[in-house]
Motif scaffolding. Sequence first.
Motif, PDB file in Angstrom:
ATOM      1  N   LEU A  62       0.813  -1.214   0.000  1.00  0.00           N
ATOM      2  CA  LEU A  62       0.000   0.000   0.000  1.00  0.00           C
ATOM      3  C   LEU A  62       0.849   1.267   0.000  1.00  0.00           C
ATOM      4  CD1 LEU A  62      -2.706  -1.007   2.659  1.00  0.00           C
ATOM      5  CD2 LEU A  62      -2.912  -1.099   0.161  1.00  0.00           C
ATOM      6  N   VAL A  63       2.151   1.134   0.277  1.00  0.00           N
ATOM      7  CA  VAL A  63       3.007   2.315   0.386  1.00  0.00           C
ATOM      8  C   VAL A  63       3.034   3.135  -0.896  1.00  0.00           C
ATOM      9  CG1 VAL A  63       5.387   3.103   0.703  1.00  0.00           C
ATOM     10  CG2 VAL A  63       4.412   1.398   2.256  1.00  0.00           C
ATOM     11  N   PRO A  64       3.229   2.514  -2.085  1.00  0.00           N
ATOM     12  CA  PRO A  64       3.248   3.338  -3.308  1.00  0.00           C
ATOM     13  C   PRO A  64       1.981   4.153  -3.499  1.00  0.00           C
ATOM     14  CG  PRO A  64       4.085   1.137  -3.765  1.00  0.00           C
ATOM     15  CD  PRO A  64       3.531   1.099  -2.380  1.00  0.00           C
ATOM     16  N   PHE A  65       0.823   3.598  -3.078  1.00  0.00           N
ATOM     17  CA  PHE A  65      -0.432   4.349  -3.219  1.00  0.00           C
ATOM     18  C   PHE A  65      -0.437   5.543  -2.270  1.00  0.00           C
ATOM     19  CE2 PHE A  65      -1.383  -0.012  -4.514  1.00  0.00           C
ATOM     20  CZ  PHE A  65      -1.993   0.207  -5.735  1.00  0.00           C
ATOM     21  N   GLY A  66       0.106   5.351  -1.083  1.00  0.00           N
ATOM     22  CA  GLY A  66       0.171   6.466  -0.147  1.00  0.00           C
ATOM     23  C   GLY A  66       1.103   7.554  -0.610  1.00  0.00           C
ATOM     24  N   LEU A  67       2.248   7.159  -1.171  1.00  0.00           N
ATOM     25  CA  LEU A  67       3.215   8.143  -1.652  1.00  0.00           C
ATOM     26  C   LEU A  67       2.726   8.829  -2.924  1.00  0.00           C
ATOM     27  CD1 LEU A  67       6.535   6.158  -1.062  1.00  0.00           C
ATOM     28  CD2 LEU A  67       5.508   7.914   0.385  1.00  0.00           C
ATOM     29  N   ALA A  68       2.014   8.087  -3.771  1.00  0.00           N
ATOM     30  CA  ALA A  68       1.499   8.677  -5.010  1.00  0.00           C
ATOM     31  C   ALA A  68       0.404   9.691  -4.729  1.00  0.00           C
ATOM     32  CB  ALA A  68       0.967   7.583  -5.930  1.00  0.00           C
ATOM     33  N   GLY A  69      -0.195   9.608  -3.548  1.00  0.00           N
ATOM     34  CA  GLY A  69      -1.264  10.541  -3.227  1.00  0.00           C
ATOM     35  C   GLY A  69      -0.783  11.791  -2.537  1.00  0.00           C
ATOM     36  N   LEU A  70       0.505  12.111  -2.707  1.00  0.00           N
ATOM     37  CA  LEU A  70       1.061  13.259  -1.988  1.00  0.00           C
ATOM     38  C   LEU A  70       0.415  14.570  -2.418  1.00  0.00           C
ATOM     39  CD1 LEU A  70       3.437  14.971  -3.806  1.00  0.00           C
ATOM     40  CD2 LEU A  70       4.461  12.720  -3.688  1.00  0.00           C
ATOM     41  N   ARG A 120       0.759  21.578   2.946  1.00  0.00           N
ATOM     42  CA  ARG A 120       2.034  21.535   2.235  1.00  0.00           C
ATOM     43  C   ARG A 120       3.071  20.736   3.024  1.00  0.00           C
ATOM     44  NH1 ARG A 120       6.335  26.314   1.132  1.00  0.00           N
ATOM     45  NH2 ARG A 120       7.459  25.348  -0.599  1.00  0.00           N
ATOM     46  N   GLU A 121       3.039  20.858   4.361  1.00  0.00           N
ATOM     47  CA  GLU A 121       3.994  20.120   5.190  1.00  0.00           C
ATOM     48  C   GLU A 121       3.859  18.613   4.986  1.00  0.00           C
ATOM     49  OE1 GLU A 121       1.874  22.389   6.177  1.00  0.00           O
ATOM     50  OE2 GLU A 121       2.633  23.659   7.806  1.00  0.00           O
ATOM     51  N   HIS A 122       2.614  18.159   4.863  1.00  0.00           N
ATOM     52  CA  HIS A 122       2.355  16.741   4.638  1.00  0.00           C
ATOM     53  C   HIS A 122       2.827  16.322   3.252  1.00  0.00           C
ATOM     54  CE1 HIS A 122      -0.769  13.257   5.244  1.00  0.00           C
ATOM     55  NE2 HIS A 122       0.457  12.824   5.056  1.00  0.00           N
ATOM     56  N   GLN A 123       2.572  17.150   2.253  1.00  0.00           N
ATOM     57  CA  GLN A 123       3.032  16.861   0.893  1.00  0.00           C
ATOM     58  C   GLN A 123       4.552  16.713   0.847  1.00  0.00           C
ATOM     59  OE1 GLN A 123       1.601  19.999  -1.623  1.00  0.00           O
ATOM     60  NE2 GLN A 123      -0.535  19.362  -1.520  1.00  0.00           N
ATOM     61  N   LEU A 124       5.237  17.638   1.486  1.00  0.00           N
ATOM     62  CA  LEU A 124       6.700  17.591   1.488  1.00  0.00           C
ATOM     63  C   LEU A 124       7.216  16.336   2.180  1.00  0.00           C
ATOM     64  CD1 LEU A 124       7.547  21.325   2.305  1.00  0.00           C
ATOM     65  CD2 LEU A 124       7.973  20.124   0.148  1.00  0.00           C
ATOM     66  N   LEU A 125       6.569  15.936   3.264  1.00  0.00           N
ATOM     67  CA  LEU A 125       6.995  14.743   3.985  1.00  0.00           C
ATOM     68  C   LEU A 125       6.845  13.502   3.129  1.00  0.00           C
ATOM     69  CD1 LEU A 125       7.991  13.370   6.526  1.00  0.00           C
ATOM     70  CD2 LEU A 125       5.643  13.388   7.407  1.00  0.00           C
ATOM     71  N   LEU A 126       5.709  13.362   2.463  1.00  0.00           N
ATOM     72  CA  LEU A 126       5.498  12.207   1.589  1.00  0.00           C
ATOM     73  C   LEU A 126       6.473  12.226   0.414  1.00  0.00           C
ATOM     74  CD1 LEU A 126       1.593  11.984   1.489  1.00  0.00           C
ATOM     75  CD2 LEU A 126       3.183  10.571   2.795  1.00  0.00           C
ATOM     76  N   ALA A 127       6.722  13.396  -0.136  1.00  0.00           N
ATOM     77  CA  ALA A 127       7.679  13.501  -1.247  1.00  0.00           C
ATOM     78  C   ALA A 127       9.071  13.094  -0.794  1.00  0.00           C
ATOM     79  CB  ALA A 127       7.685  14.924  -1.788  1.00  0.00           C
ATOM     80  N   ALA A 128       9.465  13.509   0.400  1.00  0.00           N
ATOM     81  CA  ALA A 128      10.786  13.154   0.926  1.00  0.00           C
ATOM     82  C   ALA A 128      10.898  11.654   1.162  1.00  0.00           C
ATOM     83  CB  ALA A 128      11.050  13.917   2.224  1.00  0.00           C
ATOM     84  N   ILE A 129       9.843  11.059   1.733  1.00  0.00           N
ATOM     85  CA  ILE A 129       9.857   9.618   1.985  1.00  0.00           C
ATOM     86  C   ILE A 129       9.963   8.850   0.669  1.00  0.00           C
ATOM     87  CG2 ILE A 129       8.505   7.675   2.864  1.00  0.00           C
ATOM     88  CD1 ILE A 129       7.287   9.627   4.896  1.00  0.00           C
ATOM     89  N   GLY A 130       9.176   9.254  -0.324  1.00  0.00           N
ATOM     90  CA  GLY A 130       9.215   8.581  -1.616  1.00  0.00           C
ATOM     91  C   GLY A 130      10.559   8.705  -2.301  1.00  0.00           C
ATOM     92  N   THR A 131      11.132   9.907  -2.273  1.00  0.00           N
ATOM     93  CA  THR A 131      12.436  10.118  -2.913  1.00  0.00           C
ATOM     94  C   THR A 131      13.529   9.326  -2.211  1.00  0.00           C
ATOM     95  OG1 THR A 131      11.734  12.349  -3.533  1.00  0.00           O
ATOM     96  CG2 THR A 131      14.088  11.857  -3.664  1.00  0.00           C
TER      97      THR A 131
END
Length: 523
Positions: free
Chosen positions: A405-413, A419-430
């Motif tokens: 399920l992780v890719p779906f969570g990261l793809a939903g950034l 914005r803080e949440h978006q940045l966190l998901l983007a950092a985790i994915g990268t």
Amino acid sequence: MSEVDPNSKGVRGIYALLIIATLAVVSGRIAVVISREGDTAFLSANDRSRWCTIAALVEYGTYEIDDYLNRRGAKQNRRPWATIDLVRHVGDDGKLHYYSSKPPLLPTIYAGVYYCVANTMGMWLSDQPIYLGRVILWLVNVPTLAIYLLATIFSIDRLSLRPWAKCFLATATCLGTMLLPFSISLSNHLPAAASAATVMAIYVGSMDRKLGFGWWLLAGLAGGFLAANELPALSMTVFFGGMLLLVRREGLVGYTLGVVVVAVAFFGTNWIAHHSLRPPYTHRGNGPIIAARATSPDQTPEATKAWLVEQSLASNSSTVQQFESREPNRRRVLVDGSQQYALIRHPNGSTELRHWDDWYDYPGSYWVDGRRRGVDLGEPSRLVYFANMTIGHYGLFSLTPLWCLVPFGLAGLFRVERREHQLLLAAIGTASIVCIAFYVMRPEIDRNYGGVSVCFRWMLWFAPLWLLSLSRPVNWLSERNWGRGLALLLLAFSMFSVSTALQGPWQSPWLYRFWQFLGWITA
């Protein structure tokens, strides 16, 4: 799981029950943990390497572990402290000594715990490796596990919406990842995961209220300690700093200071132990060049000695010996039983004399061709390696299906509002992509899935970050009956893998052993 009011004490009560149950299970396993031979509380060469350093620091005041390697146990043919995770180089006394190949910062911290225990209980670890080993293991692992659980569940609670999703993810945090088996052994993976969870919790907490300097200093200490325990995790340490630069600039000074403090401690202990700023496991090649000749001279010990005398590296009275090394075109030159140099002959006939920097090349080393076995041989194909570390016998997704399920969570950034949440998901994915690529691109000898262990352990520190990324997908699934069923199925299979490894983390994954039974793996 029953639905409860998210504002009531019900959810927090479930959190408390899960955390207490998990800590109790781990405490019980530590209370009876014992080696396969029954003479120590050390489960593998990996943790024995750190145990040797801990004991040597307190009992002898040195990082040299020579004395422990040949110690005999109750069975005279057993060396209960012996390990393959060691290096050899010249020590402070000018002689060759053995050292743990692990970065010394973590064992140094644990040695402080052992020092307090030894002075309180009046026992030496070398005399009581079972009883005292369990005491020390409980004192360092259970609090660390508690930090990981509390910090991860705190973050999930803030970013998950429905109570069912909160309770589901709390259960996954406690019982659904392969961190649990590593909580009964001495390793860098649990403190790394706890460090990642701590930084994440402080960052998530800053979304709702302004935090003081002390919290950001703690975040920096945790971020630095994360990188100190998992070198590729330096990417996430940097990403956390980048997020603060973008949305929490008031925390950047404290965070940076904390990282610097840990960096000084990391390199400082490394220098004290090895007189090198580089971790010991990075010394696996040839050192700086000393001299070179266009034509290959006679490589007898006498001719080599003359060359060394010419370079003022030996005297006429020195004893010079030559040995084969793990590289076919290189010889190890030993001067007066201590100083080592590399004599390298190139195909074009030229010869180089270099400083010796292959600390893994020593008599009896496991890390030479012909001695390594099983997964330690390395996987020749990067494609096969990638497949096995993701969906194969050491697979992130096959052993812990919850991570599907992780890719779906990261793809939903881009679907989250803040914005803080978006940045966190983007950092985790990268960071996830960077680290996977890093391990796939390693040389063949390093493509070994982390050796004999119950999972691809080098990515375990991502557990709190990936659990957080599941908040949105699990919340979406929780609104549908079939979604709840799917989520529970993924969690059940993940917990199944965990249950197969509770005897200890230093065994092949159950899937690897099953494939061996089927004859798909013959090594």
